[in-house]
Design an enzyme around this catalytic site. Structure first.
Site, PDB file in Angstrom:
ATOM      1  CG  HIS A 233      -2.037   0.920   1.186  1.00 42.03           C
ATOM      2  ND1 HIS A 233      -1.867   2.288   1.148  1.00 42.03           N
ATOM      3  CD2 HIS A 233      -3.370   0.703   1.148  1.00 42.03           C
ATOM      4  CE1 HIS A 233      -3.065   2.871   1.107  1.00 42.03           C
ATOM      5  NE2 HIS A 233      -3.992   1.917   1.086  1.00 42.03           N
ATOM      6  N   GLY A 235       0.357   4.137   1.035  1.00 38.46           N
ATOM      7  CA  GLY A 235       0.157   5.057   2.143  1.00 38.46           C
ATOM      8  C   GLY A 235       0.934   4.732   3.415  1.00 38.46           C
ATOM      9  CE1 TYR A 236      -1.971   3.755   6.937  1.00 36.03           C
ATOM     10  CE2 TYR A 236      -2.578   2.808   4.810  1.00 36.03           C
ATOM     11  CZ  TYR A 236      -2.910   3.513   5.950  1.00 36.03           C
ATOM     12  OH  TYR A 236      -4.187   3.980   6.092  1.00 36.03           O
ATOM     13  CD  GLU A 303      -6.583  -1.785   2.212  1.00 34.15           C
ATOM     14  OE1 GLU A 303      -6.405  -1.443   1.024  1.00 34.15           O
ATOM     15  OE2 GLU A 303      -6.611  -0.956   3.152  1.00 34.15           O
TER      16      GLU A 303
END
Ligand code: 5GW
Ligand code: MN
Length: 354
Positions: A233, A235-236, A303
């Site tokens: 991902h 974002g992380y 998810e």
């Protein structure tokens, strides 16, 4: 000698022959299974020796036959990317630009004549993303390979007709509409599972399941193939695992304990061999339903279930955030190329009122 021969009575000889016969049957039975079942189909070697009767036992992901004629840059064992990690602690490759040779990989996979299925859901107003998704997939997704895109939608009339290259096709699968994202989300895994069972088995080798609200901007090809494939991902990926938005309630089947977790994977792209993705979809759907019965919905729905699954069932190939970026995020220097990225969307405009 002749004295011993007398000891072999007729009955002993019969028993020995019977045992030998049984061993023979067992041997040919095991060999057939070994050849057809465990190690995949017979594929002729790609080295041009097609007139020979011999065949190479090939499993797509561990027997790699390269052409004798292709010339390519010598790989180095001491120089390579140092700004990113390119292998997991369980020794699965993490795919970044600069870690692989696309021509070499394509030359290995092309003779295997592999087919790749892609699923994409476009329910409700999400059909508006289909055109860009499909058109850019033609330009970047497994170009030169057999690709079958399955579009699941409640609005089949809104599916844009995209010109596809030879060997590539699109199938529209009508599904009921829904105003609840939870329902759409739960049904995604179920529909993927049924598609594999009813349509794909024995026709396709690999499958990728992708979000529709995205576009391809760069190559996504054979480098992404593996038994079980997950995407980091965007974002992380620099965060401590304590910040990963896993499901943290014990009651949920998607629960991940504090202090656990490898990477945070995205629900917007995953894939692999049919049997592996079938198992994943089946498990996630079952867990999703078990939670629902208890009135629990995991933090990030499927998810969260995917992340729980991948924590236990380690992916054999991990794709870097190059394979699912987000348009609103500025590109970081270690991301040399964005291959697939989520578009900026107006939530109020496209999502049903929940
Ligand atoms: C998504 C969120 C809330 C309510 C509905 C949806 C929704 C998702 C929908 O109405 N229709 C639909 O087809 N989807 C599918 O689920 C799309 O393939 C979409 O790409 C995927 C995931 O939903 P996204 O993209 O809105 O989620 P994020 O986390 O990428 O923003
Ligand atoms: Mn999305």
């Amino acid at each position: 000698m002749s004295f011993k021969m007398h000891l072999l009575t007729g009955r002993t000889v019969a028993v020995i022959l019977l045992v030998l016969l049984l061993l023979g049957v067992l041997y040919s039975y095991i060999w057939r299974h070994y050849r057809d079942g465990i190690f995949g189909q017979e594929v002729r070697p790609a080295d041009g020796s097609s007139s020979r009767v011999d065949f190479t036992i090939v499993n797509h992901w561990f027997h790699l036959v390269a052409s004798d004629y292709l010339e390519y840059q010598q790989p180095s064992i001491v120089q390579g990317r140092t700004d990113v990690v390119t292998v997991t602690p369980w020794l699965a490759p993490i795919v970044w630009e600069g870690t692989y040779n696309p021509q070499l990989l394509d030359s290995i996979y092309r003779p295997q004549n592999i087919s790749i299925a892609a699923t994409v859901f476009a329910v409700g107003k999400y059909t508006k993303f289909l055109r860009d998704f499909l058109e850019t997939a033609e330009q970047h997704f497994f170009v030169g390979f057999k690709v079958h895109v399955y579009v699941f939608t409640d609005r089949p009339k809104e599916v844009h007709q995209v010109k596809m290259a030879a060997g590539r096709q699109l199938t529209v699968v009508p599904v009921p509409g829904s105003n609840r994202w939870q329902e759409i989300s739960a049904r995604r895994m179920e529909l993927i599972q049924t598609l594999i069972e009813e349509k794909l088995q024995n026709h396709m080798d690999y499958i990728f399941c992708l979000d529709v609200d995205s576009k391809f901007h760069g190559r996504w090809g054979t480098e992404s193939l593996g038994a079980l494939v997950a995407v980091i991902h965007p974002g992380y990926y620099k965060d401590d695992r304590s910040k990963f938005p896993y499901e943290r309630r014990h009651e949920s089947t998607a629960y991940v304990a504090p202090g656990k977790g490898d990477f945070y994977y995205c629900g917007g792209a995953f894939g692999g061999l049919l049997q592996e993705v079938h198992r994943l979809a089946n498990t996630c759907r079952t867990n999703f339903e078990a939670d629902a019965k208890k009135g629990i919905e995991a933090a990030w729905q499927e998810e969260s279930h995917l992340n729980r699954y991948m924590l236990i069932n380690k992916p054999t190939k991990v794709l870097s955030p190059e394979y699912l970026w987000q348009d609103f995020k500025p590109r970081n220097p270690e991301v040399r190329i964005i291959r697939f990225s989520g578009v900026i969307k107006n939530y109020a405009d496209i999502r049903p009122n929940v």
